[in-house]
Design a protein around this motif. Structure first.
Motif, mmCIF file in Angstrom:
data_model
loop_
_atom_site.group_PDB
_atom_site.id
_atom_site.type_symbol
_atom_site.label_atom_id
_atom_site.label_comp_id
_atom_site.label_asym_id
_atom_site.label_seq_id
_atom_site.Cartn_x
_atom_site.Cartn_y
_atom_site.Cartn_z
ATOM 1 N N THR A 135 1.255 4.786 1.136
ATOM 2 C CA THR A 135 0.818 5.858 2.030
ATOM 3 C C THR A 135 1.421 7.199 1.638
ATOM 4 O O THR A 135 0.865 8.250 1.945
ATOM 5 C CB THR A 135 1.209 5.547 3.478
ATOM 6 O OG1 THR A 135 2.635 5.375 3.558
ATOM 7 C CG2 THR A 135 0.514 4.275 3.961
ATOM 8 N N PRO B 186 -4.163 1.355 -2.335
ATOM 9 C CA PRO B 186 -3.944 -0.095 -2.177
ATOM 10 C C PRO B 186 -2.832 -0.600 -3.077
ATOM 11 O O PRO B 186 -2.550 -0.032 -4.137
ATOM 12 C CB PRO B 186 -5.300 -0.694 -2.567
ATOM 13 C CG PRO B 186 -6.284 0.426 -2.440
ATOM 14 C CD PRO B 186 -5.537 1.674 -2.770
ATOM 15 N N ALA B 187 -2.202 -1.664 -2.665
ATOM 16 C CA ALA B 187 -1.172 -2.307 -3.491
ATOM 17 C C ALA B 187 -1.748 -2.654 -4.859
ATOM 18 O O ALA B 187 -2.857 -3.189 -4.962
ATOM 19 C CB ALA B 187 -0.657 -3.561 -2.801
ATOM 20 N N PRO C 257 0.835 -1.203 0.000
ATOM 21 C CA PRO C 257 0.000 0.000 0.000
ATOM 22 C C PRO C 257 0.868 1.251 0.000
ATOM 23 O O PRO C 257 1.929 1.299 0.619
ATOM 24 C CB PRO C 257 -0.810 -0.127 1.296
ATOM 25 C CG PRO C 257 -0.821 -1.600 1.578
ATOM 26 C CD PRO C 257 0.500 -2.116 1.111
ATOM 27 N N LYS D 219 -6.142 9.189 1.228
ATOM 28 C CA LYS D 219 -6.305 7.797 1.651
ATOM 29 C C LYS D 219 -5.152 6.995 1.073
ATOM 30 O O LYS D 219 -4.757 7.216 -0.074
ATOM 31 C CB LYS D 219 -7.633 7.218 1.137
ATOM 32 C CG LYS D 219 -8.859 7.641 1.905
ATOM 33 C CD LYS D 219 -10.056 6.856 1.369
ATOM 34 C CE LYS D 219 -11.301 7.106 2.209
ATOM 35 N NZ LYS D 219 -12.436 6.288 1.724
ATOM 36 N N ALA E 224 -2.921 -0.696 -7.083
ATOM 37 C CA ALA E 224 -4.019 0.162 -7.531
ATOM 38 C C ALA E 224 -3.540 1.166 -8.570
ATOM 39 O O ALA E 224 -2.443 1.723 -8.464
ATOM 40 C CB ALA E 224 -4.628 0.903 -6.340
#
Length: 467
Positions: free
Chosen positions: A55, A94-95, A53, A91, A97
């Protein structure tokens, strides 16, 4: 593919690039005013998060004023210091994405400082050019600045109508409104950030060769007063293209353009589908023809087949140097072995402290790397023999077309074509600083006659002014 095993950051330039994501498309909309050297731009990046993910992530961008940053249409938290635009999405992504980044910026572009002088955007007396190798791309647009992160590009440039805009790729549209013109170029092939070329100047456009004969479209942007000299100096570029397609495989892009600036350049500069030359490279006597061959060869070696990181730069420069020798050999000049012998004599008189594999940042553009890189390719030719060598060479450029490679990938590739082990050869030429002995000349290649159709020294002009 071999090039997927890249480091978190380039060992030579750890501040550049971010391997936590990859970009697959850039859309750049630029406005440039040459007088005040004012650049305003909007970049839209289409990217994909890596295996974890996301961040936060960063782009490389020089010290422009940032107007707005958006991630997936939402405003993130960001900071912009020291040439890094650090972005924290609202937000976590996601991995794996897909996501988009939009950046608006403006200011007075200037080169990025480096051990080799200024890199990237350079203001000229009347216009501008971009010469980014290796880390100058952030001088004019936000990017994930590492060679292994290749993406397609659309570049729109609005500038006063007196100026011609040249960029790598196909010219989609040229639209004039009032006193300005917008040029839109599309480069669909995967492109490294440092290979995005751009030139803005007062030029005439000429076409090289005869467009009615088919082949790769070739054009040039040249100051009017240099056209006569240019026509002689670049007359044999179409023949070079034919030869390199024979030896290396089909030209990897849709078109090829060259620019000759009004000003002098220390060396020509390759970009994807585009090469930039200085006025000093046009003398009317074909004095820089080897450089024309060198830059054209980079379209295969460096631009299409791209290094995973800068430790492997010899794969770019050694092959482009050897292409110079092949052009000489096949166009009536000295043979490649004669060129190799001259390079070997030169290197034998110089310090023996350079390793082709991982030369270090200080020596990555040392002339010895170019010469020894060409010699290493010649040593492979002598070891494999003519038929196997040229098959290996074409397959290397074809199998890895638009890909990313390393030295290990090359040595593994060569071993497939060798009748005997090549470990000692590569150990001596690539990994040891001491200069090996020059190998015996390879036997003549009966199936490789000189390329036909070269105009003589005083032959027809290379180009014609386009409509």
């Amino acid at each position: 593919m071999n090039g997927q095993k890249t480091a978190v950051s380039d060992p030579y330039f750890p501040a550049n690039g971010d391997s936590r994501y990859r970009v697959h498309r850039y859309e750049l909309a630029l406005e440039y005013r040459p007088g005040p050297n004012r650049l305003a731009g909007t970049a839209r990046l289409s990217a994909i998060a890596g295996r974890a993910p996301l961040t936060e992530f960063h782009l490389n961008l020089a010290e422009f004023k940032i107007g707005r940053v958006m991630v997936n249409g939402r405003a993130p938290h960001y900071t912009h210091r020291g040439g890094k635009l650090r972005i924290r999405p609202a937000k976590p992504l996601p991995a794996g994405a897909a996501f988009t980044v939009e950046v608006h910026w403006a200011g007075n572009p200037k080169p990025v400082r480096s051990p080799w002088g200024g890199l990237g955007w350079e203001e000229l007396a009347d216009g501008a050019l971009v010469a980014s190798q290796p880390v100058g791309a952030p001088s004019w647009y936000p990017c994930n600045d590492r060679p292994a992160d290749k993406a397609s590009y659309q570049i729109s440039v609005n500038t006063p109508s007196a100026y011609t805009v040249a960029a790598g790729g196909r010219l989609l549209t040229r639209t004039t409104k009032a006193s300005t013109t917008t040029w839109v170029y599309e480069q669909p092939a995967p492109t490294s950030s440092y290979l995005v070329g751009l030139s803005i100047g007062v030029y005439q456009t000429v076409l090289l060769g005869d467009p009615g004969l088919g082949g790769v479209p070739q054009s040039a942007s040249v100051p009017a007063h240099l056209l006569a000299r240019f026509s002689r100096d670049f007359a044999r570029q179409p023949a070079m293209m034919r030869l390199f397609e024979e030896l290396f495989g089909p030209y990897p892009f849709g078109e090829y353009a060259v620019v000759v600036t009004e000003e002098e350049l220390d060396v020509p500069v390759e970009a994807q589908g585009l090469s930039l030359f200085g006025a000093n490279h046009v003398d009317g006597a074909r004095g820089s023809e080897r450089l024309i061959a060198h830059e054209l060869a980079h379209q295969w070696f460096g631009n299409s087949v791209t290094i995973a990181d800068w430790r492997h730069i010899w794969l770019n420069e050694g092959f482009a140097k050897y292409a110079e020798w092949l052009w000489s050999e096949r166009s009536g000049g000295r043979t490649a072995h004669e060129q190799a012998a001259a390079a070997h004599r030169l290197l034998a008189s110089q310090p023996q402290d350079l390793r082709l594999v991982d030369p270090g940042r200080k020596l990555m553009f040392d002339d010895r790397l170019y010469q020894r890189g060409g010699l290493a390719v010649h040593a492979v030719r002598c070891a494999l023999g003519e038929e196997a060598f040229f098959r290996m060479l074409r397959d290397w450029a074809t199998v890895h077309r638009h890909g990313v490679v390393s030295t290990a990938a090359f040595t593994t590739h060569v071993a497939r074509y060798a009748a005997e082990p090549v470990d000692e050869l590569f150990s001596a030429w690539l990994y040891e600083p001491a200069l090996p002995a020059l190998p015996p000349a390879p036997p003549a290649r009966p199936s490789a006659p000189a390329m036909p159709g070269y105009p003589p020294a005083g032959g027809r002009p290379a180009g014609r002014t386009s409509a």
